[in-house]
Design an enzyme around this catalytic site. Structure first.
Site, PDB file in Angstrom:
ATOM      1  N   SER A  31       6.980   6.934  12.993  1.00 43.76           N
ATOM      2  CA  SER A  31       6.873   5.665  12.279  1.00 43.76           C
ATOM      3  C   SER A  31       7.611   4.510  12.953  1.00 43.76           C
ATOM      4  CB  SER A  31       7.430   5.896  10.881  1.00 43.76           C
ATOM      5  OG  SER A  31       8.153   4.797  10.417  1.00 43.76           O
ATOM      6  N   ASP A  55       4.051  -1.441  11.282  1.00 47.58           N
ATOM      7  CA  ASP A  55       3.630  -0.093  10.929  1.00 47.58           C
ATOM      8  C   ASP A  55       3.055   0.525  12.193  1.00 47.58           C
ATOM      9  OD1 ASP A  55       2.872   1.621   8.239  1.00 47.58           O
ATOM     10  OD2 ASP A  55       1.576   2.031   9.963  1.00 47.58           O
ATOM     11  N   ARG A  87       9.435   2.491  11.134  1.00 49.57           N
ATOM     12  CA  ARG A  87      10.444   2.065  10.148  1.00 49.57           C
ATOM     13  C   ARG A  87      11.775   1.730  10.815  1.00 49.57           C
ATOM     14  NH1 ARG A  87      10.094   8.036   7.548  1.00 49.57           N
ATOM     15  NH2 ARG A  87       7.961   7.304   7.571  1.00 49.57           N
ATOM     16  N   ARG A 129      -0.252  12.656  10.355  1.00 47.10           N
ATOM     17  CA  ARG A 129       1.064  13.250  10.649  1.00 47.10           C
ATOM     18  C   ARG A 129       1.273  14.474   9.777  1.00 47.10           C
ATOM     19  NH1 ARG A 129       4.018   7.460  11.255  1.00 47.10           N
ATOM     20  NH2 ARG A 129       3.437   7.276  13.458  1.00 47.10           N
ATOM     21  N   ASP A 145       0.806  -1.221   0.000  1.00 43.51           N
ATOM     22  CA  ASP A 145       0.000   0.000   0.000  1.00 43.51           C
ATOM     23  C   ASP A 145       0.845   1.280   0.000  1.00 43.51           C
ATOM     24  OD1 ASP A 145       1.043  -0.353   2.515  1.00 43.51           O
ATOM     25  OD2 ASP A 145      -0.871  -0.386   3.585  1.00 43.51           O
ATOM     26  N   HIS A 146       2.114   1.184   0.369  1.00 48.79           N
ATOM     27  CA  HIS A 146       2.947   2.387   0.475  1.00 48.79           C
ATOM     28  C   HIS A 146       3.617   2.741  -0.857  1.00 48.79           C
ATOM     29  CE1 HIS A 146       2.365   1.899   4.755  1.00 48.79           C
ATOM     30  NE2 HIS A 146       3.113   2.946   5.018  1.00 48.79           N
TER      31      HIS A 146
END
Ligand code: MIC
Ligand code: SF4
Length: 643
Positions: free
Chosen positions: A533, A119, A535, A379, A64-65
């Site tokens: 995030s 996520d 990440r 965000r 989806d990213h």
């Protein structure tokens, strides 16, 4: 004593430790999710564990990213993800099927279960009464391999909801109000649990908007009870069998209680550049709005987008305002298309994007220079939109729709009659974009295009840590600062040497070269270092550049765990005043750090060689985390344990 919802789910999943606030516990994970931008690393790590098939009840890999395919990189990643999923018992949600959190809520979320996702907005599942936690990809890989998830037993904050939302006020305003009250670091070490008579006035998707953006509080997760509203939602998704009632006992206690009267809430908005910079819309109305962006995992459900469509129906968006919309899932998208709402949106001049994260992660639709952009996202960190000078405001879809029409920030209550949109009795169910794992995994070959590069590892931690203070930063540094996203950098997520060139790029573009030249060193930070995030690239790429330790006033939960996972010591100043006694460029020395850690010392000493002073730092690492750090990271540690 009775239990609250959080305690009930944790106790049903407790694997190790005692449920005493502040202690490390381990819980069993029922479901996992990954998305493509964190997923490739997570699956490379999973493959390194040599477990043939996931051991969870359900694992789903979403794309989806990185759906803007401006070169071969993202498409390479998608193919790798699809094949690795087929081989190891993982469901694969194809690009176009929607944003992981929205789709997981619709099709897979189960009240009372645990979900770990790579996520930070995984807590969206809290809207359906699931304990859903965001983590680094490596923690998710461990969970897929059947390992438990370690966390600090959180405080449980009870948010008592009373009253009922007024027309034009919605779930987003509830979480914006809580951000106003608690701030972006107010939720660290806490689970936010909602209770009280106001709960039953909120739909599941409104609840999910609220738990989604609980991530911006820094909270471990947020959760709603599972009640008749939850049952109705699951039945409308044809999943009535997944329903289970789950509410706090009458005598349940909370560590802290915050009360919000829904009837008193007004349309709110978060101003640049922080989600907690919240004011009433009417206080700043009239601002010229250049862009409106509707969508993201926070606000792209069927009811959200139908309300926007109803508001815009038969009218035109303002000629000076660019309006874009990305539906949260194929289910939502197709329903809007079939009932005519999509035609209304197109007719009004809205630019329709595919069902994905899109502009939320800077994948296209960067606004013009100095733009004011109103977004229904979660965000608004500086530069995240892809335009360094843009000012991003966060609002509900109702406020966004009003701005789309008037070209100005407008209190939507001025628009007159509120379009009442009910949840459909039955959602459109078609799971054809979710591909089941292969029945015969041996026949599947995992495809690795040139974008998939092997994972770098760190050696055992040495006796001494010594090096330059490569960078000194302020409070609330986000992972977007440490490891930016956007259309240019995101395609490099599977290639650490390549992506490491962008570490701290927005703060100091010389960081990469200086770190390499110095052979690594230290980073010094303020409070809430690493917010945002999940990440792990924000730890993995600095590790690759030789960062040995980060010394900060405090850390955000997920980033701190990621640092440990990749063998970077997260240290906290014992005396915050010492922050002012370190300057960029100073050489720091921890001559016996390995010995100190092995001896179980809580406080370690650091010598600032340039200033000739010694100061203390603490680590707050559990014995398990110390082992991980000594081994140079979680993968080395796990390998050693297996041997
Ligand atoms: C985000 O909203 O920042 C992201 C992109 O979804 C991240 C994950 C990532 O960086 O891939 C998150 O929230 O964890
Ligand atoms: Fe995607 Fe944005 Fe949600 Fe992150 S916050 S998962 S980028 S929609």
């Amino acid at each position: 004593m009775g239990m609250n919802v959080t305690q009930k789910i944790i106790s049903e999943h407790l694997y190790a430790g005692e449920m005493r606030q502040g202690e490390e516990i381990a819980i069993i994970i029922d479901q996992t999710l990954t998305q493509d931008a964190t997923g490739t690393m997570s699956y490379l790590q999973f493959e390194a564990m040599a477990v043939p098939k996931v051991r969870t009840k359900l694992s789903v890999s979403y794309v989806d990213h990185n759906t803007l395919q401006t070169g071969f990189e993202n498409a390479d990643d998608h193919r790798y993800l699809q094949t690795v999923a087929a081989k190891h018992g993982i469901y694969f949600s194809r690009p176009g099927n929607g944003i992981c959190h929205q789709v997981n809520l619709e099709r897979f979320g189960v009240p009372g279960r645990t979900l770990l996702g790579s996520d930070s907005h995984t807590p969206t599942g809290g809207g359906i009464g699931m304990l859903s936690i965001g983590a680094g990809g490596l923690d998710v890989a461990v969970a897929m391999a059947g390992g438990p998830f370690y966390l600090t037993m959180p405080k449980v904050v009870g948010v008592k909801l009373t009253g009922k939302l007024s027309p034009w006020v919605s779930g987003k305003d509830v979480i914006l109000e809580l951000l106003r009250i608690m701030s972006v670091k107010g939720g660290v070490g806490k689970v936010i649990e909602y209770f009280g008579p106001g709960v039953e006035t909120l739909t599941v998707t409104e609840r999910a908007t609220i738990t989604n953006m609980g991530a911006e509080l820094g909270a471990t997760t947020s959760v709603f009870p599972s009640d008749e509203i939850t049952r109705a939602y699951l039945e409308a998704q044809d999943r009535g069998n997944d329903y289970r009632e789950l509410v706090a006992d009458a005598d349940a206690e909370y560590d802290e209680i915050i009360e919000i009267n829904l009837s008193e809430l007004e349309p709110l908005i978060a101003q640049p550049h922080s989600p907690d910079n919240v004011v009433k819309v009417k206080e700043i109305s009239g601002l010229t709005v250049n862009q409106v962006a509707i969508g993201s995992c926070t606000n792209s459900s069927y009811t959200d987008l139908m309300r926007v469509a109803e508001t815009l129906k038969g009218k035109q968006v303002h000629p000076d305002t660019s309006v874009v919309l990305s539906p949260g899932s194929k289910q939502v998208f197709e329903m809007l298309a079939r009932n005519g709402a999509l035609a209304d949106l197109i007719a009004s001049g809205v630019r329709i994007l595919e069902s994905a994260c899109g502009p939320c992660i800077g994948m296209g639709q960067s606004p013009e220079t100095n733009a004011i952009s109103i977004r229904t996202f979660n965000r608004n960190f500086e530069g995240r939109s892809g335009t360094a000078s843009a000012k991003v405001y966060l609002s509900s879809p109702e406020v966004a729709a009003a701005a789309a029409l008037t070209g100005k920030l407008t209190d939507p209550r001025e628009l007159g009659e509120f379009p009442v949109v009910e949840m459909p009795e039955k959602f459109l169910i078609d799971d054809s974009m979710i591909i089941a794992p292969a029945n015969d995994p041996v026949t599947v070959t995992v495809t690795r295009g040139p974008n998939i590069q092997p994972l770098p590892l760190r050696e055992d931690m040495p006796e001494e840590l010594n090096g330059e203070t490569l960078l000194k930063v302020e409070d609330n540094i986000t992972t977007d600062h440490i490891m930016p996203a956007g259309a240019k950098v995101l395609p490099l997520r599977s290639n650490i040497p390549a992506i490491s060139k962008y570490v701290f790029a927005a703060i100091d573009p010389t960081f990469h070269d200086r770190a390499k030249e110095a052979g690594g060193g230290f980073v010094v930070g303020g409070h809430n270092y690493g917010q945002g995030s999940s990440r792990e690239h924000a730890a993995l790429a600095p590790m690759y550049l030789g960062v040995k330790a980060v010394i900060a006033k405090s850390f955000a939960r997920i980033h701190r765990a990621n640092l440990v996972n990749f063998g970077i010591l997260p240290l906290v100043f014992v005396d915050e005043a010492d922050y002012d006694r370190v300057d960029q460029g100073d050489i720091l020395d921890m001559p016996v750090v390995r010995e100190e850690l092995q001896a179980g010392k809580d406080e370690l000493t650091v010598k600032n060689v340039n200033k000739d002073v010694i100061f203390s730092v603490k680590h707050d690492l559990s014995p398990r985390q110390i082992e991980i750090i000594l081994a140079g990271g979680q993968l080395n540690y796990t390998k050693k344990q297996m041997q």
